[in-house]
Design a protein around this motif. Sequence first.
Motif, PDB file in Angstrom:
ATOM      1  N   MET A   1       0.817  -1.424   0.011  1.00  0.00           N
ATOM      2  CA  MET A   1      -0.221  -0.018   0.132  1.00  0.00           C
ATOM      3  C   MET A   1       0.856   1.053  -0.103  1.00  0.00           C
ATOM      4  O   MET A   1       0.480   2.166  -0.745  1.00  0.00           O
ATOM      5  CB  MET A   1      -0.760  -0.047   1.294  1.00  0.00           C
ATOM      6  N   SER A   2       2.046   1.264   0.759  1.00  0.00           N
ATOM      7  CA  SER A   2       2.704   2.475   0.829  1.00  0.00           C
ATOM      8  C   SER A   2       3.409   2.836  -0.567  1.00  0.00           C
ATOM      9  O   SER A   2       3.645   3.755  -0.789  1.00  0.00           O
ATOM     10  CB  SER A   2       3.688   2.185   1.999  1.00  0.00           C
ATOM     11  N   LEU A   3       3.782   1.525  -1.245  1.00  0.00           N
ATOM     12  CA  LEU A   3       4.129   1.817  -2.763  1.00  0.00           C
ATOM     13  C   LEU A   3       3.219   2.551  -3.616  1.00  0.00           C
ATOM     14  O   LEU A   3       3.604   3.658  -4.411  1.00  0.00           O
ATOM     15  CB  LEU A   3       4.661   0.458  -3.184  1.00  0.00           C
ATOM     16  N   GLY A   4       1.897   2.127  -3.486  1.00  0.00           N
ATOM     17  CA  GLY A   4       0.895   2.847  -4.360  1.00  0.00           C
ATOM     18  C   GLY A   4       0.928   4.270  -4.031  1.00  0.00           C
ATOM     19  O   GLY A   4       0.680   5.215  -4.804  1.00  0.00           O
ATOM     20  N   GLU A   6       2.926   6.324  -2.508  1.00  0.00           N
ATOM     21  CA  GLU A   6       4.394   7.046  -2.776  1.00  0.00           C
ATOM     22  C   GLU A   6       4.380   7.234  -4.476  1.00  0.00           C
ATOM     23  O   GLU A   6       4.657   8.311  -4.734  1.00  0.00           O
ATOM     24  CB  GLU A   6       5.663   6.002  -2.537  1.00  0.00           C
ATOM     25  N   LEU A   7       3.805   6.415  -5.212  1.00  0.00           N
ATOM     26  CA  LEU A   7       3.798   6.568  -6.560  1.00  0.00           C
ATOM     27  C   LEU A   7       2.741   7.747  -6.939  1.00  0.00           C
ATOM     28  O   LEU A   7       3.136   8.677  -7.764  1.00  0.00           O
ATOM     29  CB  LEU A   7       3.433   5.323  -7.407  1.00  0.00           C
ATOM     30  N   LYS A   8       1.572   7.861  -6.037  1.00  0.00           N
ATOM     31  CA  LYS A   8       0.515   8.747  -6.401  1.00  0.00           C
ATOM     32  C   LYS A   8       1.157   9.976  -6.027  1.00  0.00           C
ATOM     33  O   LYS A   8       0.983  11.015  -6.526  1.00  0.00           O
ATOM     34  CB  LYS A   8      -0.534   8.519  -5.633  1.00  0.00           C
ATOM     35  N   ARG A   9       1.761  10.091  -4.997  1.00  0.00           N
ATOM     36  CA  ARG A   9       2.230  11.461  -4.365  1.00  0.00           C
ATOM     37  C   ARG A   9       3.431  12.019  -5.227  1.00  0.00           C
ATOM     38  O   ARG A   9       3.341  13.132  -5.608  1.00  0.00           O
ATOM     39  CB  ARG A   9       2.874  11.176  -2.918  1.00  0.00           C
ATOM     40  N   ALA A  11       3.834  11.349  -8.419  1.00  0.00           N
ATOM     41  CA  ALA A  11       3.134  11.686  -9.876  1.00  0.00           C
ATOM     42  C   ALA A  11       2.212  13.020  -9.744  1.00  0.00           C
ATOM     43  O   ALA A  11       2.484  13.849 -10.545  1.00  0.00           O
ATOM     44  CB  ALA A  11       1.867  10.538 -10.220  1.00  0.00           C
ATOM     45  N   ARG A  12       1.605  13.256  -8.505  1.00  0.00           N
ATOM     46  CA  ARG A  12       0.946  14.424  -8.369  1.00  0.00           C
ATOM     47  C   ARG A  12       2.128  15.504  -8.105  1.00  0.00           C
ATOM     48  O   ARG A  12       1.811  16.482  -8.771  1.00  0.00           O
ATOM     49  CB  ARG A  12       0.305  14.338  -6.895  1.00  0.00           C
ATOM     50  N   MET A  13       3.367  15.530  -7.708  1.00  0.00           N
ATOM     51  CA  MET A  13       4.380  16.457  -7.611  1.00  0.00           C
ATOM     52  C   MET A  13       4.853  16.657  -9.043  1.00  0.00           C
ATOM     53  O   MET A  13       5.451  17.733  -9.376  1.00  0.00           O
ATOM     54  CB  MET A  13       5.487  15.749  -6.720  1.00  0.00           C
ATOM     55  N   MET A  14       4.879  15.706  -9.960  1.00  0.00           N
ATOM     56  CA  MET A  14       5.383  15.835 -11.167  1.00  0.00           C
ATOM     57  C   MET A  14       4.425  16.613 -12.205  1.00  0.00           C
ATOM     58  O   MET A  14       4.912  16.869 -13.154  1.00  0.00           O
ATOM     59  CB  MET A  14       5.622  14.430 -11.783  1.00  0.00           C
ATOM     60  N   VAL A  15       3.147  16.544 -11.863  1.00  0.00           N
ATOM     61  CA  VAL A  15       2.090  17.302 -12.736  1.00  0.00           C
ATOM     62  C   VAL A  15       2.313  18.784 -13.093  1.00  0.00           C
ATOM     63  O   VAL A  15       2.358  18.951 -14.316  1.00  0.00           O
ATOM     64  CB  VAL A  15       0.548  16.835 -12.274  1.00  0.00           C
ATOM     65  N   ALA A  16       2.276  19.416 -12.018  1.00  0.00           N
ATOM     66  CA  ALA A  16       2.721  21.056 -12.250  1.00  0.00           C
ATOM     67  C   ALA A  16       3.752  21.324 -12.953  1.00  0.00           C
ATOM     68  O   ALA A  16       3.810  21.990 -13.840  1.00  0.00           O
ATOM     69  CB  ALA A  16       2.750  21.781 -10.900  1.00  0.00           C
ATOM     70  N   PRO A  17       5.266  20.504 -12.720  1.00  0.00           N
ATOM     71  CA  PRO A  17       6.400  20.922 -13.572  1.00  0.00           C
ATOM     72  C   PRO A  17       6.112  20.634 -15.004  1.00  0.00           C
ATOM     73  O   PRO A  17       6.493  21.224 -15.546  1.00  0.00           O
ATOM     74  CB  PRO A  17       7.571  20.185 -12.801  1.00  0.00           C
ATOM     75  N   ALA A  18       5.439  19.268 -15.041  1.00  0.00           N
ATOM     76  CA  ALA A  18       5.357  18.969 -16.639  1.00  0.00           C
ATOM     77  C   ALA A  18       4.562  19.849 -17.118  1.00  0.00           C
ATOM     78  O   ALA A  18       4.556  20.016 -18.515  1.00  0.00           O
ATOM     79  CB  ALA A  18       4.741  17.438 -16.526  1.00  0.00           C
TER      80      ALA A  18
END
Length: 109
Positions: A1-4, A6-9, A11-18
């Motif tokens: 669960m923590s891996l999922g 961490e990936l969502k977090r 991914a959310r951090m990468m959306v704005a710079p992208a």
Amino acid sequence: MSLGRELKRRARMMVAPAVFLAITGYFGWNATQGDRGLVAYAQRQQLLHEVVADQAAAKAERDAWSIRVSGLRARHLDPDTLDERARAMLNLADPNDVIVKLGPQDKLF
């Protein structure tokens, strides 16, 4: 669960710079390649130089014709110009004239 999570977090951090990187790329591309970009500006400058050169040539030709036409005005009738035009229109020559035939690519002016 923590891996999922961490990936969502991440991914959310990468959306704005992208998104900002994509917007920057879009505006950068339009600044160089767009309708009003640097390439179009260089093409307009080249066209402007060509038009100015054409305008100068047309003005020189107009001035040359103006000088020739001024010799045919009623107030200042130049006998040489009148004689030249009459001979050209009637296709006549004086027996003492020297005739030089020009090719089709030769111009008088």
